[in-house]
Design a protein around this motif. Structure first.
Motif, PDB file in Angstrom:
ATOM      1  N   THR A 434       0.854  -1.182   0.000  1.00  0.00           N
ATOM      2  CA  THR A 434       0.000   0.000   0.000  1.00  0.00           C
ATOM      3  C   THR A 434       0.891   1.234   0.000  1.00  0.00           C
ATOM      4  O   THR A 434       1.849   1.304   0.776  1.00  0.00           O
ATOM      5  N   ILE A 435       0.612   2.172  -0.868  1.00  0.00           N
ATOM      6  CA  ILE A 435       1.242   3.484  -0.801  1.00  0.00           C
ATOM      7  C   ILE A 435       0.132   4.527  -0.754  1.00  0.00           C
ATOM      8  O   ILE A 435      -0.974   4.296  -1.252  1.00  0.00           O
ATOM      9  N   GLY A 436       0.424   5.655  -0.132  1.00  0.00           N
ATOM     10  CA  GLY A 436      -0.627   6.654  -0.008  1.00  0.00           C
ATOM     11  C   GLY A 436      -0.096   8.008   0.380  1.00  0.00           C
ATOM     12  O   GLY A 436       1.077   8.186   0.722  1.00  0.00           O
ATOM     13  N   GLY A 437      -0.986   8.967   0.310  1.00  0.00           N
ATOM     14  CA  GLY A 437      -0.682  10.322   0.732  1.00  0.00           C
ATOM     15  C   GLY A 437      -1.860  10.897   1.487  1.00  0.00           C
ATOM     16  O   GLY A 437      -3.017  10.507   1.260  1.00  0.00           O
ATOM     17  N   PHE A 438      -1.565  11.810   2.385  1.00  0.00           N
ATOM     18  CA  PHE A 438      -2.603  12.420   3.219  1.00  0.00           C
ATOM     19  C   PHE A 438      -2.326  13.911   3.346  1.00  0.00           C
ATOM     20  O   PHE A 438      -1.176  14.332   3.501  1.00  0.00           O
ATOM     21  N   TYR A 439      -3.413  14.698   3.273  1.00  0.00           N
ATOM     22  CA  TYR A 439      -3.300  16.143   3.464  1.00  0.00           C
ATOM     23  C   TYR A 439      -4.509  16.612   4.252  1.00  0.00           C
ATOM     24  O   TYR A 439      -5.639  16.179   4.014  1.00  0.00           O
ATOM     25  N   ASN A 440      -4.256  17.479   5.226  1.00  0.00           N
ATOM     26  CA  ASN A 440      -5.395  18.122   5.888  1.00  0.00           C
ATOM     27  C   ASN A 440      -5.061  19.580   6.180  1.00  0.00           C
ATOM     28  O   ASN A 440      -3.891  19.957   6.377  1.00  0.00           O
TER      29      ASN A 440
END
Length: 812
Positions: A434-440
């Motif tokens: 799994t690869i991913g990115g997160f922004y808030n």
């Protein structure tokens, strides 16, 4: 087990966490699901199953044994017993069987977890701690230590986090750092709630409850099939109950008192003007799901919450009469003389009253889209927006004494946006990844009007009266990845990385009540317009190895890291406290060993884990701001509500969970947990509030036991009695002053009982429950002692007394 929570004034560390084996999933309130024939353990999920839709806890079968729950903690479908994590999973049936309806009650069944509803000084918020790590202060300047998720959407604040468990499918509680396994870095762990998704067909259910203190609960849900592959679901809840701590008018109860206080207008003859500890909560959720085939699953959800209740049930527990005009303002076990009233003085040209209610309203929308690009590749996009407003008033000293008066009005506005992308894949039989990115991005505006008259008792020139309207902006960007290798049959090696970059800025607004320049003896007005910034980045990692020795036994070992960002002191009483109140990130390296076993033809499940937390630069509220104010330790005359890096320490513990179904219909769950630790270093800003020999966490022991038995009633359905018992050892409350002795909350045990009748069709349920069967009087593990040095009082939250309820639920 352990939780560590700062006293809202002094450095106070204590551990709590009920434990109960939660692998047992119940099909509905009051009895265990009928199992299917036994199957071999499920294989590792393929990428075509990866990123399983939230809310679908699938049951593996068992031969008259323990029913299995499938979880998605590692972004793919896995049996709970195949997941190399300390994870507790519980479905809606067991929540109902345990009489639990809001998130704060989940700790009663989860090792090493403490979820505590906060007091009036913190509004509608919850302190969340896992294995000694978390956060209690709701102020948006500070980061939560435990991540809370609803349908994989991160809930960014403690405010509003005491959520009703509305139309839930299951809850997953992950213990230990979760940087590589969740959207947002969580140093202590994560609580993930998954609601029931819209399904094919039309169905519904409704439940009504009536109980002690005029308790009324109504909840229901409706599911619709709008077309092939298009479904909708609507659910709602309303809860109302009277409080259990009397607000007593002091002038009425003590006529002719030395302060000259008289009864207020329209006070009844019993002198009780209201109740603390009310419930008044409403919530509504609607979801639309597009699921035309096994490649696309898209759920769009909107929700709204409204709460308007009296403040938390608090009473004065410590009163230094030398500072309270010789009067002891301890009213009794379930009453208070707090008045929320202020005489005219300083900027207050007229007398006035603060609100003694907490009002919260908030809404959110989210989109969760899962697309199968190929049989071995799946993309998940999670987009969310949330907004809320909360107002509440405080009586800082919790007495009616006009000479030590302090009150505050608080208005917190918040909005939040987040976007997460995940790509799940598979490399043959060798690996899942799994690869991913997160922004808030989030913005809070914290308006407050403070009227503090207890500084320098009896000296009006030391009044601190100001108006704040502080903007707090924060954002976080992260990239993460996890690879699960399968080098040999039964052997898995997991590695994960996460890089996080954070920014936060806090603007101080310190003006007089009319909005002009604030002139005060402490220099607080000089902060007006100043901006404090925090910028930081961190690389976290996780390595885990698990091996299945047999279908009955899995063992694992894990090392992982986590962090909680630094910041600035948000509640300075002096300019020096603000200027010198910057603190650095706290960091954690966690080591864990564990086994998961299913024994005796899956009639007994026993899970055991042991852990060591190497915890550095621990962030806690300070009891003494002498160092920040540039004074010798213990000589600071001003109150202190600063946050600082308390020091370094280690905690170690063990968690044992047992679930058994020895015969059909009989279900037992139990746990025993232990924790200990030590301080290695105490920071200079702490003063003498904590000493190296002090306990870093308490209580050392905690346990729980639950038992139920389903009794068939020929031709009339079934009866299921259930009893739960939870024990908590004594808890360290810290020191009231740098030189005073440690104080403790005593140990206590709480019992809950429930009797459930279900008809033969299992679509009608009637249940009678009693919570706190033994009517145990106890304090929650949070006390407000920030004012003790100057006001002489401490107040604490009181647990709920014995209460009963009758419920009726119907499915259709």
């Amino acid at each position: 087990m352990a939780s560590m929570i700062p006293n809202t004034q002094g450095l106070r560390l204590f551990a709590t966490g009920s434990a109960a084996a939660m692998a047992l999933a119940l099909s509905s309130a009051g009895h265990a699901a009928e199992p299917a024939p036994q199957q071999a353990p499920a294989p590792q999920a393929s990428a075509s199953q990866a990123a399983a839709p939230q809310g679908e806890a699938q049951a593996a079968s068992a031969d008259q044994g323990i029913r299995e729950i499938v979880v998605t903690a590692q972004f793919r479908n896995q049996r709970l017993q195949d997941t190399p994590l300390s994870i507790t999973a519980v479905d809606a049936g067991l929540l109902a069987a345990r009489n639990q309806t809001d998130i704060s009650q989940i700790a009663a069944q989860t090792p090493n977890v403490q979820l505590t509803q906060m007091g009036g000084a913190y509004g509608s918020s919850m302190a969340a701690y896992i294995r000694g790590i978390g956060q209690a202060d709701f102020n948006p300047a500070y980061e939560p230590g435990v991540g809370i998720y609803v349908d994989d959407v991160y809930y960014a604040t403690l405010t509003g986090s005491v959520m009703d468990l509305l139309d839930l499918d299951r809850v997953e509680v992950l213990r230990g750092p979760q940087g590589t396994l969740t959207g947002r870095n969580s140093i202590g762990g994560a609580i993930k709630m998954f609601s029931v998704k819209p399904q094919p067909g039309d169905s519904g259910q409704i439940e009504a409850v009536y109980g002690a203190r005029n308790r009324v609960d109504l909840r229901g849900s409706l599911n619709f099939q709008l077309a092939d592959g298009l479904y909708a679901r609507v659910s709602g809840v309303y809860k109302r109950q009277d409080g259990y701590v009397d607000i007593v008018d002091y002038g009425c109860a003590h006529p002719g008192n030395s302060l000259g206080l008289t009864a207020g207008a329209n006070v009844p003859t019993n002198c009780v003007t209201g109740k603390l500890g009310e419930k008044n909560y409403s919530g509504l959720r609607g979801s639309l799901r597009y699921n035309p085939n096994d490649k696309i699953d898209w759920v769009v959800t909107g929700d709204y919450t409204y709460e308007n209740r009296s403040n938390a049930a608090s009473v004065v527990t410590v009163d230094d009469t030398t500072k309270t005009d010789g009067i002891n303002f301890i009213c009794g076990p379930r009453c208070t003389y707090a008045s929320w009233y202020m005489d005219a003085g300083g900027q207050a040209a007229q007398s006035y009253s603060m609100p003694r209610n907490t009002v919260f309203s908030g809404w959110g929308v989210s989109s969760n889209l899962s697309v199968g690009l190929t049989d071995d590749l799946k993309l998940v996009s999670i987009t969310a927006y949330r907004k809320y407003k909360q107002t509440f008033g405080t009586d800082d000293d919790f007495t009616p004494d006009p000479n030590i008066a302090g009150a505050g009005y608080n208005d917190l506005r918040f909005h939040f946006f987040s976007q997460e992308l995940r790509l799940n894949g598979k490399i043959g039989d060798l690996a899942d990844w799994t690869i991913g990115g997160f922004y808030n991005d989030q913005t809070s505006v914290y308006f407050t009007r403070q009227d503090i008259r207890y500084i320098g008792h009896g000296a009006p020139f030391l009044f601190l009266q100001f108006q704040g309207n502080d903007p707090v902006n924060a954002n976080s960007k992260a990239a993460f990845g996890t690879v699960i290798l399968h080098p040999a049959p039964g052997l898995n090696v997991t590695g994960g990385l996460r890089y996080t970059k954070e920014h936060k800025d806090y603007t101080f607004v310190r003006q007089n009540w009319a909005g002009g320049t604030l002139v005060d003896p402490f220099g607080v007005g000089a902060l007006n317009g100043s901006v404090a910034n925090y910028n930081g980045s961190k690389l976290d990692w996780r390595i885990s190895v698990d091996y299945r020795f047999s279908p009955q036994l899995l063992a694992y070992a894990t090392v992982s890291t986590g962090f909680k960002g630094g910041g600035v002191t948000a509640r300075p009483f002096t300019k020096n406290q603000a200027v010198n109140g910057t603190f650095t990130p706290e960091t954690l390296t966690a080591y864990e060993l564990g086994i998961k076993s299913d024994l005796f033809d899956r009639k007994v499940r026993f899970n055991l884990s042991g852990f060591v937390n190497d915890y550095k630069n621990i962030q806690l509220n300070l009891a003494d701001c002498s160092v920040l104010d540039g004074l010798p330790v213990g000589t600071d005359p001003f109150p202190c509500a600063a946050v600082g890096n308390a020091g370094d320490g280690k905690m170690w513990g063990a968690e044992a969970e047992l679930t058994a179904r020895p015969i059909e219909g009989l279900d037992i769950d139990a746990s025993l947990s232990w924790i200990d630790g030590e301080w290695n270093r105490i920071g200079v800003t702490v003063g003498k509030s904590i000493q190296l020999q002090d306990p870093i966490v308490t209580p050392h022991w905690r346990g729980s036991l639950g038992i139920q038995y389903r009794i068939p009633v020929e031709g009339h359905g079934s009866l299921t009695p259930r009893f739960d018992l939870a024990y908590t050892g004594k808890q360290n409350q810290g020191r009231l002053t740098p030189t005073s002795a440690l104080s403790y909350n005593p140990a206590f045990a709480l019992g809950n009982a429930r009797l459930t009748w279900r008809n033969e069709n299992e679509d009608l349920t009637v249940a009678f429950e009693v919570q706190n069967v033994f009517d145990k009087y106890y304090y929650l593990p949070i006390r407000f002692s920030a004012l003790y040095a100057s006001a002489g009082t401490v107040y604490s939250n009181v647990g709920r007394p014995r209460e009963w309820a009758l419920s009726v639920a119907k499915k259709f």
